[in-house]
Design a protein around this motif. Structure first.
Motif, PDB file in Angstrom:
ATOM      1  N   ILE A  98      48.795  46.120  24.500  1.00 57.78           N
ATOM      2  CA  ILE A  98      47.335  45.722  24.180  1.00 57.78           C
ATOM      3  C   ILE A  98      46.833  46.324  22.613  1.00 57.78           C
ATOM      4  O   ILE A  98      47.975  47.395  22.720  1.00 57.78           O
ATOM      5  N   GLY A  99      46.038  45.397  22.084  1.00 58.66           N
ATOM      6  CA  GLY A  99      46.205  45.368  21.053  1.00 58.66           C
ATOM      7  C   GLY A  99      44.334  45.839  20.899  1.00 58.66           C
ATOM      8  O   GLY A  99      44.070  46.295  22.021  1.00 58.66           O
ATOM      9  N   GLU A 100      44.443  46.400  19.592  1.00 62.14           N
ATOM     10  CA  GLU A 100      43.243  46.510  19.032  1.00 62.14           C
ATOM     11  C   GLU A 100      41.895  45.425  19.809  1.00 62.14           C
ATOM     12  O   GLU A 100      41.855  44.312  19.115  1.00 62.14           O
ATOM     13  N   GLY A 101      40.878  45.589  20.434  1.00 60.20           N
ATOM     14  CA  GLY A 101      39.721  45.323  20.831  1.00 60.20           C
ATOM     15  C   GLY A 101      40.560  44.657  22.750  1.00 60.20           C
ATOM     16  O   GLY A 101      39.440  44.077  22.820  1.00 60.20           O
ATOM     17  N   ASP A 102      41.297  44.841  22.876  1.00 60.35           N
ATOM     18  CA  ASP A 102      41.525  43.666  23.793  1.00 60.35           C
ATOM     19  C   ASP A 102      41.105  44.147  24.853  1.00 60.35           C
ATOM     20  O   ASP A 102      42.181  45.248  26.471  1.00 60.35           O
ATOM     21  N   TRP A 103      39.774  44.901  25.538  1.00 58.12           N
ATOM     22  CA  TRP A 103      39.026  45.526  26.491  1.00 58.12           C
ATOM     23  C   TRP A 103      39.548  44.631  27.660  1.00 58.12           C
ATOM     24  O   TRP A 103      39.704  45.484  29.079  1.00 58.12           O
ATOM     25  N   PHE A 104      38.733  42.901  27.558  1.00 65.31           N
ATOM     26  CA  PHE A 104      39.492  42.617  28.624  1.00 65.31           C
ATOM     27  C   PHE A 104      40.399  42.501  29.471  1.00 65.31           C
ATOM     28  O   PHE A 104      40.877  42.639  30.534  1.00 65.31           O
ATOM     29  N   LEU A 105      41.121  42.277  28.834  1.00 61.91           N
ATOM     30  CA  LEU A 105      42.996  42.242  29.121  1.00 61.91           C
ATOM     31  C   LEU A 105      43.387  43.899  29.558  1.00 61.91           C
ATOM     32  O   LEU A 105      44.061  43.847  30.958  1.00 61.91           O
ATOM     33  N   ALA A 106      43.169  44.952  28.568  1.00 65.04           N
ATOM     34  CA  ALA A 106      43.291  46.003  29.192  1.00 65.04           C
ATOM     35  C   ALA A 106      42.468  45.910  30.717  1.00 65.04           C
ATOM     36  O   ALA A 106      43.365  46.889  32.043  1.00 65.04           O
ATOM     37  N   SER A 107      41.611  45.743  30.978  1.00 66.66           N
ATOM     38  CA  SER A 107      40.554  45.707  32.369  1.00 66.66           C
ATOM     39  C   SER A 107      41.091  45.431  33.253  1.00 66.66           C
ATOM     40  O   SER A 107      42.193  45.313  34.102  1.00 66.66           O
ATOM     41  N   ALA A 108      41.361  43.906  33.529  1.00 62.32           N
ATOM     42  CA  ALA A 108      42.776  43.419  33.974  1.00 62.32           C
ATOM     43  C   ALA A 108      44.139  44.407  34.262  1.00 62.32           C
ATOM     44  O   ALA A 108      43.845  44.142  35.577  1.00 62.32           O
ATOM     45  N   LEU A 109      44.486  44.868  34.260  1.00 62.45           N
ATOM     46  CA  LEU A 109      46.028  45.056  33.774  1.00 62.45           C
ATOM     47  C   LEU A 109      45.309  46.614  34.992  1.00 62.45           C
ATOM     48  O   LEU A 109      46.669  46.777  35.347  1.00 62.45           O
ATOM     49  N   LEU A 110      44.681  46.704  34.563  1.00 61.80           N
ATOM     50  CA  LEU A 110      43.967  48.629  35.170  1.00 61.80           C
ATOM     51  C   LEU A 110      43.433  47.853  36.425  1.00 61.80           C
ATOM     52  O   LEU A 110      44.144  48.427  37.792  1.00 61.80           O
ATOM     53  N   VAL A 111      43.230  47.424  36.945  1.00 59.83           N
ATOM     54  CA  VAL A 111      43.004  46.341  38.270  1.00 59.83           C
ATOM     55  C   VAL A 111      43.957  46.880  39.411  1.00 59.83           C
ATOM     56  O   VAL A 111      44.400  46.257  39.973  1.00 59.83           O
ATOM     57  N   ILE A 112      44.832  45.663  38.031  1.00 60.68           N
ATOM     58  CA  ILE A 112      45.815  44.634  39.004  1.00 60.68           C
ATOM     59  C   ILE A 112      46.966  46.156  39.239  1.00 60.68           C
ATOM     60  O   ILE A 112      47.933  46.263  39.876  1.00 60.68           O
ATOM     61  N   SER A 113      47.101  47.042  38.512  1.00 58.00           N
ATOM     62  CA  SER A 113      48.110  48.577  38.364  1.00 58.00           C
ATOM     63  C   SER A 113      47.482  49.181  39.179  1.00 58.00           C
ATOM     64  O   SER A 113      47.937  49.862  40.750  1.00 58.00           O
ATOM     65  N   THR A 114      46.286  49.368  39.616  1.00 61.20           N
ATOM     66  CA  THR A 114      45.235  50.406  40.257  1.00 61.20           C
ATOM     67  C   THR A 114      45.711  49.121  42.187  1.00 61.20           C
ATOM     68  O   THR A 114      45.990  50.255  43.294  1.00 61.20           O
ATOM     69  N   ILE A 115      45.799  47.863  42.020  1.00 60.45           N
ATOM     70  CA  ILE A 115      46.333  47.551  43.190  1.00 60.45           C
ATOM     71  C   ILE A 115      47.628  48.191  43.641  1.00 60.45           C
ATOM     72  O   ILE A 115      47.441  47.583  45.386  1.00 60.45           O
ATOM     73  N   GLY A 116      48.490  47.910  42.855  1.00 62.99           N
ATOM     74  CA  GLY A 116      49.863  47.896  43.250  1.00 62.99           C
ATOM     75  C   GLY A 116      49.795  49.508  43.182  1.00 62.99           C
ATOM     76  O   GLY A 116      50.426  49.568  44.577  1.00 62.99           O
ATOM     77  N   PHE A 117      49.231  50.298  42.363  1.00 66.10           N
ATOM     78  CA  PHE A 117      49.162  52.218  43.331  1.00 66.10           C
ATOM     79  C   PHE A 117      49.262  52.061  44.055  1.00 66.10           C
ATOM     80  O   PHE A 117      49.547  52.772  44.865  1.00 66.10           O
TER      81      PHE A 117
END
Length: 441
Positions: A98-117
């Motif tokens: 994740i780079g600076e300003g990539d909030w949408f990608l970070a949010s998408a990854l958080l949703v996916i990792s939450t589903i996995g966890f």
């Protein structure tokens, strides 16, 4: 009991607790605000992160009952756990890019990792009755949480060093240390999941299992509908779900809002992080000790005592003014948090039909995720109308008192057959309709 399978089951809590401590609790909130959402204002970034958590939990709540049903039908809970764990591992690894300003990608990854966890934990919890006889479940369940505390705490300590002293690890900056921390969590999660991947128990598949995925899903949906209709046969389980709805909401709110509350009354970030570590390392021995007490004296009794301690924590939190007070409260949380969760899990497993633990733990997952909405809302609303977060933290006392009150009505006997017999006696006496009416109210 299959000792290898039980050790592997316990080790999975050691594996995935690194995600809960490092990613969810300590590192990701700061990384999201300072890096991923650096182009947004502070309030917007905080709101986006909150919405992301809600979306992830909603996805889990909608997915896991159906997937739990399919896991029960196929007898392959371990395979479902493997898939969800790998999803979580890969999404966690993605945070390092994740780079600076990539909030949408970070949010998408958080949703996916939450589903996995969280999705993986549904199948993990549902394995407990397959592995352990009822008289040993309190102790084994407690061991899982205890090893999760020590595993998550050890890696969190290393991760904090990576961030605070990146040069020790060959990193050039705090940001590089943070990226390395995400990588270490994904590798830790994967490495220590290998035992459960190899030794997960299997049950015989249902003889009526269809041969196509379409038919598979249709049977799962039909069985879920039947489960909704048949739950009235288990009023003890319904009562336990309602009690869990209250006290789990209170516990989750304390976990989620502790850092914000501490910050609002002037406690520094370093003290907050050290207190989080303290919780992990106190939680390890206390969960083992209280788990042994639960096996001897009864899970319900120990759970009630632990919830009573939470009432004291909330009251003391209202009067907290200094960092030392926060350390004391963190220590108390460490004493009771693991055993309250482990005893609740073992109680649920004793009240569920043995051949449907996957789908019933899916319902528990729904209950937990949706209940987590109301505690933070009450905390925020009371704090807003009173102008003080102290009143917000004190308002959580309601959730623990209500949880204890409902829990006192749960009849926990020697086993599922006895619990079912108690349910049948209650049904014959005409009490189930009144109970469901109270639940619906």
């Amino acid at each position: 009991m299959n000792k290898k399978a039980i050790k592997a089951w316990i080790m999975y809590d050691w594996a995935n607790s690194a995600y809960a401590t490092t990613v969810l609790a300590a590192v990701l909130p700061v990384f999201y605000a300072s890096v991923a959402a650096a182009t947004l204002d502070t309030d917007t970034a905080a709101s986006y992160l909150a919405y992301t958590h809600s979306i992830g939990m909603l996805c889990v709540a909608l997915l896991t009952p159906l997937l739990g049903t399919l896991a029960d039908l196929s007898g392959r809970k371990g395979d479902f756990l493997r898939v969800f764990a790998i999803i979580g591992v890969l999404a966690t690894l993605g945070f390092s890019a994740i780079g600076e300003g990539d909030w949408f990608l970070a949010s998408a990854l958080l949703v996916i990792s939450t589903i996995g966890f969280a999705g993986g934990n549904t199948f993990y919890d549902a394995m407990l009755p397959d592995l352990v006889p009822m008289e040993r479940r309190d102790m084994i369940s407690s061991k899982g949480y205890a090893y999760g505390y020590i595993g998550g705490g050890l890696l969190l300590a290393v991760n904090l060093l990576m961030i605070q002293q990146p040069g020790w690890f060959g990193m050039s900056s705090t940001l590089a240390g943070t990226r390395l921390a995400f990588i270490s969590v994904s590798l830790w999660w994967l490495l220590f999941s290998i035992p459960i991947f190899r030794h997960a128990p299997r049950r015989p598949a249902s003889p009526d299992l269809p041969g196509t995925w379409k038919g598979y899903a249709a049977v799962g949906v039909r069985r879920l509908r039947q489960t909704f209709l048949q739950m009235r046969r288990f009023p003890q389980l319904i009562r336990m779900l309602v009690a869990f709805w209250f006290f789990n909401d209170g516990i989750n709110t304390i976990i989620l809002m502790a850092t914000i509350y501490g910050t609002s009354i002037g406690i520094g970030t370093a003290d907050l992080m050290l207190a989080l570590l303290l919780t992990q390392f106190i939680g390890f021995p206390c969960t083992l000790l209280l788990g042994a007490w639960a096996q001897r004296w009864g899970a319900k009794q120990v759970l009630i005592v632990s919830l009573s301690v939470y009432i004291c924590i909330v009251i003391l939190g209202y009067f907290m003014t200094q960092a030392i007070h926060f350390y004391v409260l963190a220590g108390l949380v460490g004493v009771v948090q693991g055993v309250s969760q482990s005893t609740a899990r073992s109680l649920f497993s004793n009240l569920m039909p043995a051949d449907r633990t996957g789908e019933y733990f899916g319902f528990v997952n729904i209950t937990g995720k949706f209940s987590s909405i109301f505690g933070p809302f009450v905390f925020g609303y009371v704090g807003q109308i009173t102008g003080s977060t102290r009143w917000g933290i004190l308002s959580l006392i309601f959730f623990f008192i209500a949880g204890i009150a409902v829990l006192l009505t749960v009849k926990v006997q020697k086993g599922m057959q006895d619990a079912t017999r108690a349910d049948q006696e209650e049904e014959q006496n005409g009490n189930i309709g009144a109970l469901l009416g109270k639940v619906q109210m």
